[in-house]
Design an enzyme around this catalytic site. Structure first.
Site, PDB file in Angstrom:
ATOM      1  N   GLU A 256       0.833  -1.202   0.000  1.00 41.57           N
ATOM      2  CA  GLU A 256       0.000   0.000   0.000  1.00 41.57           C
ATOM      3  C   GLU A 256       0.871   1.257   0.000  1.00 41.57           C
ATOM      4  O   GLU A 256       0.554   2.254  -0.652  1.00 41.57           O
ATOM      5  CB  GLU A 256      -0.924   0.005   1.218  1.00 41.57           C
ATOM      6  CG  GLU A 256      -1.806   1.235   1.286  1.00 41.57           C
ATOM      7  CD  GLU A 256      -2.329   1.527   2.679  1.00 41.57           C
ATOM      8  OE1 GLU A 256      -2.480   2.721   3.009  1.00 41.57           O
ATOM      9  OE2 GLU A 256      -2.578   0.572   3.439  1.00 41.57           O
ATOM     10  N   HIS A 257       1.991   1.210   0.704  1.00 46.62           N
ATOM     11  CA  HIS A 257       2.906   2.345   0.745  1.00 46.62           C
ATOM     12  C   HIS A 257       3.777   2.413  -0.510  1.00 46.62           C
ATOM     13  O   HIS A 257       3.950   3.471  -1.114  1.00 46.62           O
ATOM     14  CB  HIS A 257       3.811   2.244   1.974  1.00 46.62           C
ATOM     15  CG  HIS A 257       3.135   2.625   3.248  1.00 46.62           C
ATOM     16  ND1 HIS A 257       3.504   3.719   4.002  1.00 46.62           N
ATOM     17  CD2 HIS A 257       2.117   2.048   3.929  1.00 46.62           C
ATOM     18  CE1 HIS A 257       2.743   3.808   5.077  1.00 46.62           C
ATOM     19  NE2 HIS A 257       1.896   2.795   5.065  1.00 46.62           N
TER      20      HIS A 257
END
Length: 451
Positions: free
Chosen positions: A71-72
């Site tokens: 997600e990052h």
């Protein structure tokens, strides 16, 4: 639209009108990519989401924390865009972009004006298909994620919530923290995260949903072009991944009591038990029960715990559902000396509901609350985009506002009472964070259970 509309995985094209004259269309590309849109009359903006049906529950040993890492990292650059380029693309048009990791899916999304759809498609496609997972960025984000987890650990409500899922669901993968543990993040390797990326970010895994001012044919053309430029040949044949099936899993309680002793002014506590899966026909009944019991300022919990006795500022109930498990929970924040009293009061209210049922007036209020909240939520394209994603990934069907209201009208007081009684057949778990007396919950837990 009459009733729910099913989303068969082997149906290439589907189109129908939903409540409010919204046009919903769905296309399944030969490669297995699914594209869904909801055109809302009068909209000038849209929200777009790129979904993969992989969340924290899907991580294998050696890959714990990979979902959160991705997600990052997918914002940190591709062969053609730097992290700054991605940020500038949305900032320069006044758009918003972000991502969310959940227990059963991950979504990368953006909200832009209708004229900026092509840009949003190009950037999000590039991120999801071609992220570099740069080694230097990997180490930087390791530190960022650890800071994020540390921030959550400083929030007693977050800590109590994570412990509650573990206590109720035990060894089930849904009991794990979405963000991963600090130990898992520290030990995660780029190679493991790359393996997770390659295994789960494929054409047959991808679902794209758009709601607002969108032309479906234009959207499909833009997605097809951007996928081809990314090297995902839209003509390569693949079948969309199957939805999670199998019904409710056998849940073994993790523990009856989970306590984190901290020198705080308040105790944050959750009490609950296993609930309903997302596809259970009683989910509408669960919504009515939750509304009556702890879903608003007129609910039983709010009135009994806060308004009549002044024992807590925040008190409510909740009922999340997943593909093969669910929970029913009650939350309160109160003075440590009052924790036992509040816990007993919350549980006794659930027993009272199960024994004596609900009143016609409570049913009327719940129906008004749920129908009104549903209608107001759909004023936002974010909500509509998310509804499309959950419909495709989890439910396999689309339920519009009219159908939701029809189902709501079918719920009876007997249904609500029976569900409350059913909840109480499950093992009760308590999680709490604060300066608790040793016997705080002795009145609601089996003898012998101690912190």
């Amino acid at each position: 639209m009459d009733g729910a509309v099913e989303f068969p995985l082997d149906l290439a094209e589907l189109s129908f009108r939903a409540a409010g004259d919204a046009l919903v269309r769905r296309s399944v590309l030969p490669s297995g990519v699914r594209i869904l849109s909801e055109h809302v009359p009068g909209s000038r903006s849209l929200t777009i989401g790129y979904w993969v049906a992989v969340g924290s529950r899907d991580e294998l040993p050696g890959h714990f924390g990979s979902t959160h890492f991705l997600e990052h990292l997918l914002f940190k650059g591709t062969p053609t865009r730097s992290a700054l380029d991605i940020a500038i693309a949305f900032d320069s048009v006044g758009g918003e972009h972000n991502a969310m990791t959940a227990k059963e899916y991950t979504c990368y999304y953006a909200k832009v004006q209708d004229r900026d759809l092509a840009m949003a498609v190009d950037v999000l496609t590039d991120m999801v298909t071609s992220s570099l997972l740069d080694p230097d960025e990997f180490e930087t984000e390791r530190g960022v994620i650890l800071e994020e987890l540390a921030m959550a650990d400083d929030d007693p409500a977050d800590v109590a919530n994570e412990r509650f899922f573990e206590a109720v669901l035990g060894e089930h993968p849904l009991g794990r923290a979405i963000g991963g543990s600090p130990e898992a993040i520290r030990s995660a390797s780029r190679a493991a995260v790359w393996e997770h990326f390659q295994a789960n970010y494929r054409p047959q895994d991808l679902v794209i949903t758009v709601a607002g001012a969108v032309d479906h044919d234009v959207l499909v053309a833009q997605v097809t072009r951007s996928l081809a430029q990314a090297g995902w040949d839209p003509e390569t044949l693949a079948t969309p991944v199957e939805r999670r099936t199998g019904g409710a899993a056998q849940i073994t309680q993790g523990e009856a009591l989970s306590i984190a002793l901290r020198p705080l002014e308040q105790v944050n506590m959750l009490i609950g038990m296993p609930g309903l899966v997302a596809t259970d026909d009683r989910r509408v009944t669960a919504s009515v029960l939750n509304s009556i019991f702890g879903g608003g300022m007129s609910s039983r919990l709010f009135q009994e715990v806060r308004e009549k006795r002044g024992l807590a500022y925040s008190v409510y109930s909740f009922a999340p559902g997943y593909s093969d498990a669910g929970l029913f929970g009650m939350y309160a924040g109160c003075t440590p000396a009052k924790a036992g009293q509040v816990a007993e009061l919350m549980l006794s209210e659930l027993h009272r509901l199960a024994r004596h049922g609900v009143t016609p007036e409570e049913m009327r209020r719940a129906s008004g609350q749920l129908s009104g909240a549903s209608a107001l939520a759909l004023e936002d394209s974010d909500t509509r985009m998310s509804r499309l994603g959950r419909s495709e990934i989890t439910l396999g069907e689309f339920v519009d506002l009219d159908e939701s209201l029809r189902r709501l009208a079918l719920v009876t007081p007997d249904d609500v009472q029976a569900l409350a009684a059913d909840y109480l057949t499950g093992p009760i778990s308590v999680s709490a964070v604060g300066a608790l007396p040793a016997d705080a919950f002795s009145g609601i837990l089996p003898s012998g259970v101690r912190p």
